[in-house]
Scaffold this motif. Sequence first.
Motif, PDB file in Angstrom:
ATOM      1  N   ASN A 108      -5.946  69.683  98.027  1.00 51.12           N
ATOM      2  CA  ASN A 108      -5.202  70.823  97.474  1.00 51.12           C
ATOM      3  C   ASN A 108      -5.730  71.227  96.097  1.00 51.12           C
ATOM      4  O   ASN A 108      -4.977  71.382  95.126  1.00 51.12           O
ATOM      5  N   ASP A 109      -7.072  71.329  96.014  1.00 52.51           N
ATOM      6  CA  ASP A 109      -7.785  71.831  94.833  1.00 52.51           C
ATOM      7  C   ASP A 109      -7.810  70.863  93.652  1.00 52.51           C
ATOM      8  O   ASP A 109      -8.147  71.256  92.536  1.00 52.51           O
ATOM      9  N   LYS A 110      -7.448  69.599  93.871  1.00 48.44           N
ATOM     10  CA  LYS A 110      -7.530  68.596  92.814  1.00 48.44           C
ATOM     11  C   LYS A 110      -8.186  67.334  93.366  1.00 48.44           C
ATOM     12  O   LYS A 110      -7.946  66.944  94.508  1.00 48.44           O
ATOM     13  N   TYR A 111      -9.017  66.708  92.521  1.00 48.28           N
ATOM     14  CA  TYR A 111      -9.701  65.488  92.946  1.00 48.28           C
ATOM     15  C   TYR A 111      -8.836  64.255  92.677  1.00 48.28           C
ATOM     16  O   TYR A 111      -8.157  64.156  91.654  1.00 48.28           O
ATOM     17  N   TYR A 112      -8.894  63.309  93.636  1.00 45.60           N
ATOM     18  CA  TYR A 112      -8.188  62.041  93.512  1.00 45.60           C
ATOM     19  C   TYR A 112      -9.080  60.908  94.012  1.00 45.60           C
ATOM     20  O   TYR A 112      -9.939  61.114  94.876  1.00 45.60           O
ATOM     21  N   ASN A 113      -8.849  59.712  93.485  1.00 42.15           N
ATOM     22  CA  ASN A 113      -9.516  58.508  93.984  1.00 42.15           C
ATOM     23  C   ASN A 113      -8.702  57.909  95.130  1.00 42.15           C
ATOM     24  O   ASN A 113      -7.467  57.872  95.067  1.00 42.15           O
ATOM     25  N   THR A 114      -9.396  57.425  96.160  1.00 39.32           N
ATOM     26  CA  THR A 114      -8.731  56.729  97.260  1.00 39.32           C
ATOM     27  C   THR A 114      -9.588  55.553  97.694  1.00 39.32           C
ATOM     28  O   THR A 114     -10.803  55.690  97.858  1.00 39.32           O
ATOM     29  N   ASP A 115      -8.953  54.400  97.878  1.00 41.45           N
ATOM     30  CA  ASP A 115      -9.652  53.208  98.361  1.00 41.45           C
ATOM     31  C   ASP A 115      -8.986  52.743  99.657  1.00 41.45           C
ATOM     32  O   ASP A 115      -7.979  52.046  99.652  1.00 41.45           O
ATOM     33  N   VAL A 116      -9.554  53.164 100.784  1.00 42.79           N
ATOM     34  CA  VAL A 116      -9.010  52.812 102.094  1.00 42.79           C
ATOM     35  C   VAL A 116      -9.158  51.313 102.350  1.00 42.79           C
ATOM     36  O   VAL A 116      -8.288  50.680 102.952  1.00 42.79           O
ATOM     37  N   TYR A 117     -10.257  50.757 101.890  1.00 45.07           N
ATOM     38  CA  TYR A 117     -10.529  49.330 102.118  1.00 45.07           C
ATOM     39  C   TYR A 117      -9.435  48.464 101.504  1.00 45.07           C
ATOM     40  O   TYR A 117      -8.929  47.531 102.136  1.00 45.07           O
ATOM     41  N   GLU A 118      -9.042  48.772 100.277  1.00 48.85           N
ATOM     42  CA  GLU A 118      -7.989  48.006  99.619  1.00 48.85           C
ATOM     43  C   GLU A 118      -6.623  48.266 100.247  1.00 48.85           C
ATOM     44  O   GLU A 118      -5.726  47.420 100.168  1.00 48.85           O
ATOM     45  N   ASP A 119      -6.453  49.415 100.873  1.00 46.31           N
ATOM     46  CA  ASP A 119      -5.176  49.732 101.528  1.00 46.31           C
ATOM     47  C   ASP A 119      -5.035  49.088 102.903  1.00 46.31           C
ATOM     48  O   ASP A 119      -3.953  49.140 103.497  1.00 46.31           O
ATOM     49  N   ASP A 120      -6.116  48.529 103.433  1.00 51.95           N
ATOM     50  CA  ASP A 120      -6.052  47.836 104.718  1.00 51.95           C
ATOM     51  C   ASP A 120      -5.613  46.396 104.470  1.00 51.95           C
ATOM     52  O   ASP A 120      -6.331  45.621 103.842  1.00 51.95           O
ATOM     53  N   LEU A 121      -4.446  46.036 104.958  1.00 52.75           N
ATOM     54  CA  LEU A 121      -3.868  44.718 104.679  1.00 52.75           C
ATOM     55  C   LEU A 121      -4.245  43.652 105.715  1.00 52.75           C
ATOM     56  O   LEU A 121      -3.760  42.524 105.632  1.00 52.75           O
ATOM     57  N   ASP A 122      -5.095  43.993 106.681  1.00 49.30           N
ATOM     58  CA  ASP A 122      -5.399  43.065 107.772  1.00 49.30           C
ATOM     59  C   ASP A 122      -5.711  41.659 107.301  1.00 49.30           C
ATOM     60  O   ASP A 122      -5.149  40.683 107.780  1.00 49.30           O
TER      61      ASP A 122
END
Length: 405
Positions: free
Chosen positions: A255-269
């Motif tokens: 939505n026209d703004k940059y954000y950081n995302t870490d999918v690897y850290e969000d995976d709790l497996d």
Amino acid sequence: MKQLVFRICGFLLFAVILIAAIVTSLGQNGGSYSDMAEMLEGEPSVRSGAVYYNRLTKKQQYIYDAVVKAAESLEYTTEQMPFVAEMPDITAASNAILNDLPEYFYIDADGFSLGEYKYTEIISEEETKEVSGESIIDEKYTCLMIPYTETMEELKLKKTRLSAAISKSQSLVSELENDLDKQTALHDYIISICEKSQSGANCSNVYGALVEGEANSEGYHKAFKLILNRAGIISHLVYGEVSGARSVWCTALINDKYYNTDVYEDDLDKQFDDESFRGAVTHAYMNLSDEAISATHKNKSDELPKCTDGETYYTANKLVCANEGMTEKLISEKLSDLIKYKRRTIELYCTYDVTESDVETYIFRQFEMLYPDYTCECKMIKPKASFDAYTIIINYLPKTAENAN
């Protein structure tokens, strides 16, 4: 006299055909040497969504495009480029390709050379052709052989499988209009199909994550970037450190703004030693500013987009609780359709002083009211220590006549 006229006309017709053939040949090969060389003049190009391409020199960008063009159709060599290439330029270009366009995972960036090349061209199932040549031609041109990681037959099969995996991911977002909804669906999709792994030939690329279902942080985020891009969301790979170890994450334009995302850290497996966490998803590292993520993520390049907005997944989805009443209300809302949709987790973010015991009490109380014929147990996880975001994993079973007593 007539014979002379016919000869002149014949000669002129031959000359016209010859000139046309030469012009056509030049057009097919990018034009004359001077025309091709003109493409190297001026400032480097800038492409939207291709941050690593934008770092390259003009010559490196030319190599980048030539390699992509050949690799897209699985050609063995590039077209002749109007300069004598040097290895540092080739390495820079090929690495930029793998970061901007991770679908070309089958290019071996370290395998390029400028010497003599040889390869076996497959004409048909029964016929092959041995081809050799020199990378540097007449001290004027460069023709690079593409170092593929697999045989041509294996690459065609892998490309087909990857294409099917990408199509499956896009089917999840085809009817979604909001960037955040698309990003969330793709974030959760990666986590649902992939497990953390530091071994395997493809753990650092998109094929490992999307097809084989095993990847490290680089593989997770190359896959995430690829399916975000296919969904029309600009994203970039970030190389840095997470809790002191080398890692990779993404920035995405939401939505026209940059954000950081870490999918690897969000995976709790495999974050906790408990099989019941398999498939559990959190969004603690989804859409953070540079300041917020800096508690654990370091050394992000200054050349990457800055992430300054303070909105997070939790604020955008109204999961923030400022007091006990808001917490109980939110838990009640999230539990109300838990069993209907076979969900296992709820998430919330508390801005007031609350204990895990308090939250568990709210859950058990609300669950008992909503589902008197079920029993439940829950596990509280606080994925990001620097703020009070909680992922609550809930396991539930119908009460039997025996345990009902």
